[in-house]
Design a protein around this motif. Structure first.
Motif, PDB file in Angstrom:
ATOM      1  N   THR B  33       6.084   2.902   1.560  1.00  0.00           N
ATOM      2  CA  THR B  33       7.469   2.436   1.811  1.00  0.00           C
ATOM      3  C   THR B  33       7.540   0.969   1.399  1.00  0.00           C
ATOM      4  O   THR B  33       7.299   0.659   0.237  1.00  0.00           O
ATOM      5  CB  THR B  33       7.860   2.671   3.282  1.00  0.00           C
ATOM      6  OG1 THR B  33       6.920   1.992   4.134  1.00  0.00           O
ATOM      7  CG2 THR B  33       7.846   4.164   3.613  1.00  0.00           C
ATOM      8  N   SER B  34       7.822   0.082   2.342  1.00  0.00           N
ATOM      9  CA  SER B  34       7.819  -1.348   1.998  1.00  0.00           C
ATOM     10  C   SER B  34       6.392  -1.874   2.121  1.00  0.00           C
ATOM     11  O   SER B  34       5.568  -1.309   2.843  1.00  0.00           O
ATOM     12  CB  SER B  34       8.734  -2.112   2.959  1.00  0.00           C
ATOM     13  OG  SER B  34       8.140  -2.117   4.250  1.00  0.00           O
ATOM     14  N   PRO B  35       6.079  -2.964   1.437  1.00  0.00           N
ATOM     15  CA  PRO B  35       4.730  -3.525   1.545  1.00  0.00           C
ATOM     16  C   PRO B  35       4.368  -3.829   3.004  1.00  0.00           C
ATOM     17  O   PRO B  35       3.282  -3.471   3.468  1.00  0.00           O
ATOM     18  CB  PRO B  35       4.803  -4.809   0.714  1.00  0.00           C
ATOM     19  CG  PRO B  35       5.905  -4.582  -0.253  1.00  0.00           C
ATOM     20  CD  PRO B  35       6.895  -3.711   0.461  1.00  0.00           C
ATOM     21  N   GLY B  36       5.286  -4.447   3.764  1.00  0.00           N
ATOM     22  CA  GLY B  36       4.988  -4.832   5.138  1.00  0.00           C
ATOM     23  C   GLY B  36       4.594  -3.627   5.982  1.00  0.00           C
ATOM     24  O   GLY B  36       3.561  -3.620   6.662  1.00  0.00           O
ATOM     25  N   GLU B  37       5.418  -2.581   5.899  1.00  0.00           N
ATOM     26  CA  GLU B  37       5.204  -1.396   6.722  1.00  0.00           C
ATOM     27  C   GLU B  37       3.931  -0.657   6.309  1.00  0.00           C
ATOM     28  O   GLU B  37       3.081  -0.324   7.141  1.00  0.00           O
ATOM     29  CB  GLU B  37       6.423  -0.470   6.562  1.00  0.00           C
ATOM     30  CG  GLU B  37       6.424   0.705   7.500  1.00  0.00           C
ATOM     31  CD  GLU B  37       7.747   1.488   7.384  1.00  0.00           C
ATOM     32  OE1 GLU B  37       8.301   1.856   8.430  1.00  0.00           O
ATOM     33  OE2 GLU B  37       8.214   1.733   6.237  1.00  0.00           O
ATOM     34  N   THR B  38       3.777  -0.425   5.014  1.00  0.00           N
ATOM     35  CA  THR B  38       2.636   0.367   4.533  1.00  0.00           C
ATOM     36  C   THR B  38       1.325  -0.356   4.827  1.00  0.00           C
ATOM     37  O   THR B  38       0.376   0.243   5.333  1.00  0.00           O
ATOM     38  CB  THR B  38       2.777   0.638   3.021  1.00  0.00           C
ATOM     39  OG1 THR B  38       4.057   1.232   2.781  1.00  0.00           O
ATOM     40  CG2 THR B  38       1.692   1.586   2.536  1.00  0.00           C
ATOM     41  N   ILE B  39       1.293  -1.647   4.506  1.00  0.00           N
ATOM     42  CA  ILE B  39       0.036  -2.387   4.695  1.00  0.00           C
ATOM     43  C   ILE B  39      -0.327  -2.455   6.175  1.00  0.00           C
ATOM     44  O   ILE B  39      -1.503  -2.374   6.542  1.00  0.00           O
ATOM     45  CB  ILE B  39       0.153  -3.803   4.075  1.00  0.00           C
ATOM     46  CG1 ILE B  39       0.306  -3.706   2.548  1.00  0.00           C
ATOM     47  CG2 ILE B  39      -1.070  -4.666   4.434  1.00  0.00           C
ATOM     48  CD1 ILE B  39      -0.828  -3.062   1.804  1.00  0.00           C
ATOM     49  N   SER B  40       0.669  -2.549   7.050  1.00  0.00           N
ATOM     50  CA  SER B  40       0.339  -2.650   8.478  1.00  0.00           C
ATOM     51  C   SER B  40      -0.285  -1.338   8.978  1.00  0.00           C
ATOM     52  O   SER B  40      -1.194  -1.357   9.815  1.00  0.00           O
ATOM     53  CB  SER B  40       1.565  -3.100   9.277  1.00  0.00           C
ATOM     54  OG  SER B  40       2.069  -2.067  10.058  1.00  0.00           O
ATOM     55  N   ILE B  41       0.143  -0.190   8.443  1.00  0.00           N
ATOM     56  CA  ILE B  41      -0.483   1.084   8.838  1.00  0.00           C
ATOM     57  C   ILE B  41      -1.919   1.157   8.290  1.00  0.00           C
ATOM     58  O   ILE B  41      -2.844   1.593   8.974  1.00  0.00           O
ATOM     59  CB  ILE B  41       0.350   2.294   8.347  1.00  0.00           C
ATOM     60  CG1 ILE B  41       1.772   2.218   8.921  1.00  0.00           C
ATOM     61  CG2 ILE B  41      -0.319   3.610   8.741  1.00  0.00           C
ATOM     62  CD1 ILE B  41       2.732   3.267   8.367  1.00  0.00           C
ATOM     63  N   VAL B  42      -2.112   0.675   7.059  1.00  0.00           N
ATOM     64  CA  VAL B  42      -3.456   0.640   6.457  1.00  0.00           C
ATOM     65  C   VAL B  42      -4.393  -0.219   7.318  1.00  0.00           C
ATOM     66  O   VAL B  42      -5.522   0.176   7.636  1.00  0.00           O
ATOM     67  CB  VAL B  42      -3.398   0.094   5.006  1.00  0.00           C
ATOM     68  CG1 VAL B  42      -4.796  -0.179   4.469  1.00  0.00           C
ATOM     69  CG2 VAL B  42      -2.640   1.056   4.095  1.00  0.00           C
ATOM     70  N   VAL B  43      -3.897  -1.388   7.688  1.00  0.00           N
ATOM     71  CA  VAL B  43      -4.709  -2.316   8.477  1.00  0.00           C
ATOM     72  C   VAL B  43      -5.077  -1.689   9.828  1.00  0.00           C
ATOM     73  O   VAL B  43      -6.230  -1.726  10.259  1.00  0.00           O
ATOM     74  CB  VAL B  43      -3.961  -3.655   8.664  1.00  0.00           C
ATOM     75  CG1 VAL B  43      -4.603  -4.507   9.749  1.00  0.00           C
ATOM     76  CG2 VAL B  43      -3.916  -4.411   7.333  1.00  0.00           C
ATOM     77  N   ASP B  44      -4.082  -1.063  10.481  1.00  0.00           N
ATOM     78  CA  ASP B  44      -4.345  -0.410  11.778  1.00  0.00           C
ATOM     79  C   ASP B  44      -5.421   0.672  11.647  1.00  0.00           C
ATOM     80  O   ASP B  44      -6.260   0.826  12.537  1.00  0.00           O
ATOM     81  CB  ASP B  44      -3.052   0.203  12.338  1.00  0.00           C
ATOM     82  CG  ASP B  44      -2.087  -0.862  12.836  1.00  0.00           C
ATOM     83  OD1 ASP B  44      -2.524  -2.034  12.965  1.00  0.00           O
ATOM     84  OD2 ASP B  44      -0.903  -0.545  13.072  1.00  0.00           O
ATOM     85  N   TYR B  45      -5.383   1.404  10.531  1.00  0.00           N
ATOM     86  CA  TYR B  45      -6.383   2.460  10.318  1.00  0.00           C
ATOM     87  C   TYR B  45      -7.798   1.874  10.329  1.00  0.00           C
ATOM     88  O   TYR B  45      -8.687   2.372  11.035  1.00  0.00           O
ATOM     89  CB  TYR B  45      -6.107   3.173   8.987  1.00  0.00           C
ATOM     90  CG  TYR B  45      -7.217   4.115   8.559  1.00  0.00           C
ATOM     91  CD1 TYR B  45      -7.283   5.419   9.044  1.00  0.00           C
ATOM     92  CD2 TYR B  45      -8.199   3.700   7.662  1.00  0.00           C
ATOM     93  CE1 TYR B  45      -8.300   6.290   8.662  1.00  0.00           C
ATOM     94  CE2 TYR B  45      -9.226   4.553   7.272  1.00  0.00           C
ATOM     95  CZ  TYR B  45      -9.268   5.843   7.767  1.00  0.00           C
ATOM     96  OH  TYR B  45     -10.282   6.699   7.392  1.00  0.00           O
TER      97      TYR B  45
END
Lengths: 293, 293
Positions: B33-45
């Motif tokens: 989706t947006s960089p902010g949203e996608t990257i935050s899910i990646v980081v949480d993983y």
């Protein structure tokens, strides 16, 4: 420590002696006739030189295609050349047998690329492409400091390029592919299309627009494939130095701001440039092959 | 020793964990989706994973173009993408800042090529080319065991190829080049030309002849340039496996006995082949980037 170099061309051989700094201390030219005759003059040259200096290895920068796969039964052979005398001639082992020292073989253009990389205009750049545009078109590639080989070796002259609509009457002269880059843009293609040699076309002749367009087609695809840090253009046709700015402009147009690097966007003389070693790229490359191996 | 992998695609991200043998022990998919949203899910993983295992490095196989030059001020940025949200997004450093471990970046296709070279269908071959044909067309290249970079990185999807005379009505869909290989032969190009998805064209539809012809144009030029020992074709369009023999035949015709290697002349399934790692080339490639560096 001295090395021998042989630039084996379709018209002439240039043989010489040099060292690992790229200094060439002696060289002579030998016309290319039959393999037996030409090779025997080459051998005599080195036998005579060896009376006064020790030569550790010889580099052979050969016209091609040549078989560069050491595991192949035809390793060191010139293979598919239109020069029928030389087809399937085992140039590497004929030289090794006669001279009893190791010979390191590569294509003339890979060797020229290596010389430009080590001592010429491509120092500090990697990967690099060297393209010669003359009687034929050929290209050499250096990646990670070494000539590129694989299934075979680069055969950049035979790239399939887009033919200009205004050139619709010309079918191209490559015996294998008709209108590949060599078939459309080599010196003999210019002659076949216009009926005069390139040297007799004025710089504002439409033929040069076409020439720049065809070379830019090939070069654009090289950029999109190998992403070279520099592209060297040598050979007789490129002595018409007004071609360089024309080619740079067309490459920029082709890429259309997709590869946003100043080397391409600025169109100045830092990225698509003439050889630093002038007409010595080939012989120097042969010596580089010997000194590197 | 475990490594993280991120295959950053335009439609979805695949993130996972693996080791230096190519074993993938866990993976999940995240919509892009947006960089902010996608990257935050990646980081949480990865933060969650690190509660139970130590992760030494993360490999990032990114859609592009990306700036891979460590000396550049925009090193690690996604640059010229048509996905405007992601244009000029510093994906590398955003991840490093959030996770505080080194991230190794390359293009998705260079990474996939690396995975196929290390663990897939290209083991023991060098150089190799990996081409993906799907929403876009992209290519990765391995030379001397390493992904090829230079002025930028390969952009094989944008090769200028010859358009078929029977395809004269179609102008191509690439926003930069219209009728480059991606503009003529990507999945969306098939849809734009025929008004249906590739999956809805029957295998004997003329569209597949064109598709094979365009891919063969690009592949022929790759052979004449890089001389790969193997060419891997992946991506959604290549799931139509009847394309492989068609492409092999057209490549052989194009080269017309100039490159006389049995891999090309025999047209069998040893030289132009599907990925060995199926749809895991990308994630495995990301893990290979981390484990190699």
């Amino acid at each position: 420590m001295f090395f021998g170099g042989i630039e084996a061309g379709g018209t002439k051989f240039i043989v010489g002696i040099g060292d690992s700094s790229g200094l060439i201390t002696d060289h002579v030219e030998i016309p290319t006739t039959s393999p037996g005759e030409t090779i025997s003059i080459v051998v005599d040259y080195f036998l005579a030189k060896r009376k006064s200096i020790k030569i550790d290895r010889i580099g052979l920068a050969s016209f091609g295609p040549v078989d560069l796969n050491p595991k192949s039964t035809t390793y060191g052979y010139i293979t598919n050349t239109p020069k029928l005398d030389w087809m399937n001639f085992d140039i590497l082992h004929e030289l090794e047998k006669a001279l009893l020292i190791p010979v390191v073989i590569d294509t003339d253009v890979n060797a020229a690329a290596l010389a430009e990389y080590e001592w010429g205009a491509a120092q500090g750049k990697d990967p690099i492409v060297y393209l010669t545009v003359g009687t034929g078109i050929g290209g050499g590639v250096i990646v990670n400091g070494k000539p590129l080989h694989g299934l075979s070796h680069p055969e950049i002259g035979h790239l399939r390029i887009r033919q200009s609509k205004i050139d619709y009457k010309f079918s191209g002269i490559c015996p294998f592919h008709k209108n590949c880059m060599e078939g459309l843009a080599s010196g003999p293609a210019i002659f076949a299309r216009w009926g005069v040699l390139g040297q007799d076309l004025s710089p504002d002749h439409i033929g040069w627009e076409l020439e720049a367009e065809y070379l830019a087609e090939g070069i654009s695809n090289l950029i999109l494939t190998i992403s070279p840090e520099i592209i060297i253009l040598g050979g007789g046709v490129m002595k018409n130095d007004f071609l360089f700015p024309m080619i740079r402009r067309k490459v920029k147009e082709n890429l259309n701001n997709y590869v946003t690097k100043k080397e391409i966007l600025d169109c100045n003389d830092v990225y698509i440039i003439p050889p630093g070693l002038k007409s010595f790229s080939g012989l120097a490359g042969a010596i580089a092959l010997a000194s590197d191996n």
